[in-house]
Design a protein around this motif. Structure first.
Motif, PDB file in Angstrom:
ATOM      1  N   GLN A  93       0.826  -1.204   0.000  1.00  0.00           N
ATOM      2  CA  GLN A  93       0.000   0.000   0.000  1.00  0.00           C
ATOM      3  C   GLN A  93       0.859   1.252   0.000  1.00  0.00           C
ATOM      4  N   LEU A  94       1.994   1.190   0.696  1.00  0.00           N
ATOM      5  CA  LEU A  94       2.920   2.328   0.682  1.00  0.00           C
ATOM      6  C   LEU A  94       3.493   2.537  -0.710  1.00  0.00           C
ATOM      7  N   ASN A 146     -14.170  12.079  -6.583  1.00  0.00           N
ATOM      8  CA  ASN A 146     -13.195  11.282  -5.864  1.00  0.00           C
ATOM      9  C   ASN A 146     -13.624   9.824  -5.943  1.00  0.00           C
ATOM     10  N   THR A 147     -12.753   8.940  -5.529  1.00  0.00           N
ATOM     11  CA  THR A 147     -13.025   7.511  -5.605  1.00  0.00           C
ATOM     12  C   THR A 147     -12.714   6.847  -4.275  1.00  0.00           C
ATOM     13  N   ILE A 148     -13.570   5.916  -3.849  1.00  0.00           N
ATOM     14  CA  ILE A 148     -13.280   5.085  -2.692  1.00  0.00           C
ATOM     15  C   ILE A 148     -12.926   3.696  -3.207  1.00  0.00           C
ATOM     16  N   THR A 149     -11.770   3.190  -2.814  1.00  0.00           N
ATOM     17  CA  THR A 149     -11.290   1.878  -3.244  1.00  0.00           C
ATOM     18  C   THR A 149     -10.990   1.038  -2.018  1.00  0.00           C
ATOM     19  N   ILE A 150     -11.532  -0.159  -1.987  1.00  0.00           N
ATOM     20  CA  ILE A 150     -11.202  -1.132  -0.947  1.00  0.00           C
ATOM     21  C   ILE A 150     -10.371  -2.221  -1.618  1.00  0.00           C
ATOM     22  N   SER A 151      -9.162  -2.467  -1.091  1.00  0.00           N
ATOM     23  CA  SER A 151      -8.235  -3.389  -1.736  1.00  0.00           C
ATOM     24  C   SER A 151      -7.661  -4.365  -0.731  1.00  0.00           C
ATOM     25  N   ASP A 152      -7.078  -5.444  -1.247  1.00  0.00           N
ATOM     26  CA  ASP A 152      -6.471  -6.440  -0.369  1.00  0.00           C
ATOM     27  C   ASP A 152      -5.045  -6.042  -0.010  1.00  0.00           C
ATOM     28  N   SER A 153      -4.331  -6.932   0.690  1.00  0.00           N
ATOM     29  CA  SER A 153      -2.996  -6.595   1.196  1.00  0.00           C
ATOM     30  C   SER A 153      -1.995  -6.374   0.077  1.00  0.00           C
ATOM     31  N   LEU A 154      -2.294  -6.870  -1.131  1.00  0.00           N
ATOM     32  CA  LEU A 154      -1.384  -6.694  -2.267  1.00  0.00           C
ATOM     33  C   LEU A 154      -1.738  -5.461  -3.097  1.00  0.00           C
ATOM     34  N   GLY A 155      -2.733  -4.705  -2.636  1.00  0.00           N
ATOM     35  CA  GLY A 155      -3.123  -3.494  -3.339  1.00  0.00           C
ATOM     36  C   GLY A 155      -4.082  -3.732  -4.480  1.00  0.00           C
ATOM     37  N   ARG A 156      -4.636  -4.937  -4.602  1.00  0.00           N
ATOM     38  CA  ARG A 156      -5.564  -5.248  -5.686  1.00  0.00           C
ATOM     39  C   ARG A 156      -6.971  -4.794  -5.293  1.00  0.00           C
ATOM     40  N   PRO A 157      -7.622  -3.986  -6.129  1.00  0.00           N
ATOM     41  CA  PRO A 157      -8.964  -3.480  -5.778  1.00  0.00           C
ATOM     42  C   PRO A 157      -9.975  -4.611  -5.652  1.00  0.00           C
ATOM     43  N   LEU A 158     -10.723  -4.607  -4.555  1.00  0.00           N
ATOM     44  CA  LEU A 158     -11.831  -5.534  -4.357  1.00  0.00           C
ATOM     45  C   LEU A 158     -13.153  -4.895  -4.771  1.00  0.00           C
ATOM     46  N   ALA A 159     -13.271  -3.594  -4.509  1.00  0.00           N
ATOM     47  CA  ALA A 159     -14.478  -2.847  -4.875  1.00  0.00           C
ATOM     48  C   ALA A 159     -14.112  -1.375  -5.000  1.00  0.00           C
TER      49      ALA A 159
END
Length: 801
Positions: A29-30, A403-416
């Motif tokens: 994420q960093l 703006n955009t809200i992104t929820i992603s996993d630990s690898l930074g891949r967008p889930l939604a």
């Protein structure tokens, strides 16, 4: 990157206590935040909006405009110092005219006189700045316009559909009729060229002035217009007619909220229907679950609709259009995922708080990021231990806009992912009022204008123009463009003309148009080296030669522009570079460069303006977006002004084709200057009056309400040691005429224009006068304040005596 406290809730309950995570940020994420920063620096977020006084003009009319640089950093305000504006004809991408204007503090004031010989039809302005890298401009702006003629056509031409064809069997038949202005047969046939998609053909009218054109129907044609050019002698007219398309295919898109359908999780699914020409379609449809109808759905006037779906395993979902115009009618929804996470936002046009429902198939740890794909405003790592949660997120740290809200996993891949608009407030920021709603001809109008709280200072441009010179199909405003069009593109024309102020329109657009606006691949591929951008030098260069050979010693060159005179020395090889300050001119002035010294005739000088060559390249890859299909022009008189909007002419004036030779000016000297019978220099109302005379050097004449002394005219000097130089124009004041001379006609469509009016919370009074044109007039105000952009409109009527 900033963190804020997130308020969490299970199911329908909203927990008011705040949650603050203290977990370490994931390395991926960093890295994503760092790459987003690189992407931001390598892709300019600055944009340009230009407020033109009208969107429908005539030949020989002055275009007034103000350009505003938006979303600019301090360095960008300094580096963008030249605005290039090119007028381009749509039908052949010909550059009709181009000029340059000074940008100061992110604002450019300018005007352009349209050529006398401008043919009626569709055009667009292409605006860029001097920030160009590898031939590609950082900032562009396009304004579509229509040109009408203030001259009656030299001949009458009309087109209509004679017989509708059948795809694959018989062609369409359209008939063209060309007669003289007084409905007589032409003295000789007219030349005709016409095209329909990829079909091109030429012909001639018969003895009766008619030509029957057979046009085979083309499947999936993007533009169903038949375009016709009629030429008789030196005069030309363009017509177009929309032909029926019997075999059409619909373009149907499905947009599950959050990005994906997920098994056993209810989802709002937006859908949009267009035809082959990208026109929005209002229709109904049946929703199928396998082979069973489960619902009837529909799209609204924007071609957009939505429905709730609970996807189930091993089920195929399809939509069948209930629209007879399309040959295909069944479309399949995307296949749902076995597991995943979805987000739902009831009010995506949010004010100060964003409420989000998160539903996931299994508990998981995820990262929540609110961003604009260039900068992260909110970031936190959350434990979604429950499968159904409600988040309330204060938007204090989020800037106004998309703006955009992104929820992603630990690898930074967008889930939604979901787009939303922060700090939505459609209330007008400018107060406008006049003394009364109805005025007489040549009557004084007092406009009161001020900013509304919380803004305390702003700078705006003000236009008062004839209402039918503003087309809702062509016009935009600084709010709609700055917040929506610049980011989302291809927006439908709003019913209220603005869209930004329509909450329902905003919700529809945010659900469909902003879905997955960008691909994350562009961000993930961004690198630190991408942030270093080298800009092309765009200074004007003079090249001096002697006997057509490179010189070996410097020579002096005189730069003459208006009242400005400067003498500069070239390099040893005869090169002289002129920067922005060297090229500044007042509007309407000309600039020349002259080689000085002995034996002038042995020298030659040429000017190389990089903007001229760049504009030629731009038309190849920067095209004007067409808003729907062009309206039919079935008769060339449709692109002429009405008789009560133009001055009666004493003698016929002809407009020519080809190189668009100059409209004949009676009484003009070699420079095109003339004086009408009322002592007005270059009076646009009497351009063809036989009583016009040539101005005399040293005599005084009226010019836009002022008295000036005419300085004379020398025929253009074609000697090799003199060359024309394209200057950079500065602001010209608009003169608000009071029309006190009863004999002087006042058929002007722009009653008032002001480039830059400084506003505060206190009323400012603006005074102007109505003319001889009756009907509805509209006041349009656009500009910037210390916190935002601002737009307001007000209408009044002018009645005859």
């Amino acid at each position: 990157m900033r963190k804020i406290l997130l308020a969490l809730s299970f199911c329908l309950l909203i927990i008011t206590s705040m949650f603050n995570t203290t977990k370490a940020q994931w390395k991926s994420q960093l890295e994503l935040s760092q790459k987003m920063g690189y992407y931001n620096l390598s892709n300019s977020s600055a944009s340009l909006f230009i407020h033109f006084d009208k969107s429908i003009y005539t030949n020989n009319e002055t275009v007034w405009f103000t350009g505003y640089l938006l979303n600019t950093r301090t360095q960008q305000l300094r580096s963008n110092e030249v605005l290039s504006l090119a007028l381009i004809r749509d039908i052949d991408s010909a550059i009709i005219k181009q000029d340059k204007y000074l940008i100061t503090g992110g604002i450019s004031f300018g005007n352009m006189l349209l050529p006398d010989s401008l043919l009626a039809g569709d055009y667009h302005f292409l605006a860029t700045t001097n920030q160009v890298s590898k031939g590609i401009p950082d900032i562009t702006f396009i304004q579509n316009i229509t040109i009408k003629t203030n001259i009656d056509p030299a001949f009458n031409a009309g087109i209509k559909l004679l017989k509708e064809g059948i795809a694959g069997k018989s062609p369409h038949q359209a008939i063209l009729s060309v007669l003289t202005r007084d409905a007589r047969f032409l003295s000789k046939p007219a030349d005709v060229s016409y095209k329909y998609g990829g079909f091109l053909k030429k012909g001639k009218t018969n003895a009766s002035g008619e030509l029957v054109m057979e046009i085979p129907e083309q499947e999936n044609i993007s533009d169903p217009n038949l375009y016709v050019k009629v030429k008789h002698g030196k005069d030309s007219s363009f017509l177009n007619l929309t032909l029926p398309v019997t075999r059409r295919k619909a373009s149907v898109g499905f947009y599950p909220e959050g990005g994906n359908l997920i098994q056993d999780i209810p989802s709002a699914v937006a859908w949009e229907v267009k035809d082959n020409q990208s026109a929005l379609v209002t229709t109904k449809a049946l929703l199928y679950k396998n082979d069973k109808v489960v619902d009837t759905i529909e799209t609204n006037s924007y071609g957009i609709g939505s429905f709730i779906l609970l996807p189930q395993k091993d089920v195929v979902y399809q939509v069948k259009l209930l629209h007879s115009a399309f040959t295909d009618s069944i479309y399949q929804l995307p296949k749902p995922l076995d597991k995943g996470l979805s987000i739902s936002i009831a009010n995506a046009a949010a004010v100060d708080t964003l409420t989000i429902r998160v539903i996931n198939t299994a508990p998981q740890h995820a990262a929540l990021r609110i961003h604009n794909f260039k900068e992260t405003f909110i970031y936190d790592e959350l434990d979604f231990s429950s499968t159904n949660k409600l988040l309330r997120i204060p938007l204090n740290e989020v800037p106004k806009g998309l703006n955009t809200i992104t929820i992603s996993d630990s690898l930074g891949r967008p889930l939604a992912e979901r787009i939303f608009f922060a700090h939505y407030n459609p209330e007008p920021k400018i107060a406008l009022t006049t003394g009364k709603p109805v005025y007489g001809q040549r009557e004084k109008v007092t406009l009161k204008i001020s900013l509304k709280q919380p803004d305390t200072i702003g700078i705006v441009s003000i236009a008062c123009v004839q209402d039918n010179r503003l087309s809702s199909r062509l016009s935009s405003d600084i709010e709609r463009y700055g917040y929506l069009e610049n980011e989302l593109k291809s927006l439908p024309v709003a019913l209220n003309g603005n869209g930004y102020s329509d909450k329902r329109y905003m919700e529809d657009i945010l659900l469909v148009k902003g879905w997955r606006r960008y691909t994350w691949q562009n961000i993930l591929q961004a690198m630190a080296k991408d942030t270093v951008k080298v800009y092309d030098p765009l200074d004007l260069t003079l090249d001096i030669r002697k006997h057509d050979k490179t010189i070996k010693t410097p020579v002096e060159v005189s730069i003459i522009g208006g009242m400005h005179l400067d003498i500069k020395a070239t390099s040893k090889t005869g090169t002289l570079i002129l920067n922005t300050q060297d090229l500044l001119l007042q509007s309407g002035e000309k600039m020349q460069a002259i080689v000085l010294g002995k034996n002038q005739d042995t020298y030659s000088i040429k000017a190389y303006d990089p903007y001229t060559s760049l504009n030629k390249k731009y038309v190849r890859f920067i095209s004007a977006e067409k808003i729907g299909i062009p309206s039919n022009v079935q008769n060339n008189s449709e692109l002429a002004l009405k008789s009560n909007e133009k001055i009666l002419r004493l003698k016929e004036v002809k407009i020519t084709s080809g190189n668009d030779n100059m409209l004949y000016k009676r009484g003009a000297n070699a420079c095109g200057d003339y004086v009408c019978q009322y002592g007005i220099l270059n009076c646009t109302n009497h351009i063809s009056d036989p009583s016009n005379t040539q101005p005399i050097k040293g005599r005084s004449y009226k010019d836009h309400g002022f008295t000036i002394v005419y300085r004379g005219c020398d025929p253009e000097d074609l000697r090799s040691f003199i060359t024309k130089v394209n200057g950079i124009y500065t602001k010209k004041e608009f003169y608000a005429d009071s029309y006190t001379d009863p004999l002087e006609p006042a058929f002007v469509s722009t009653l008032f224009w002001n480039h830059g009016t400084v506003l505060s919370n206190k009323d400012k009074e603006i005074v102007f006068y109505t003319g001889d044109i009756v009907g509805k007039f509209r006041i349009v105000v656009q500009g910037v304040s210390q916190n935002d952009v601002a737009h307001a409109e007000y209408s009044f009527e002018v009645k005859g005596k």
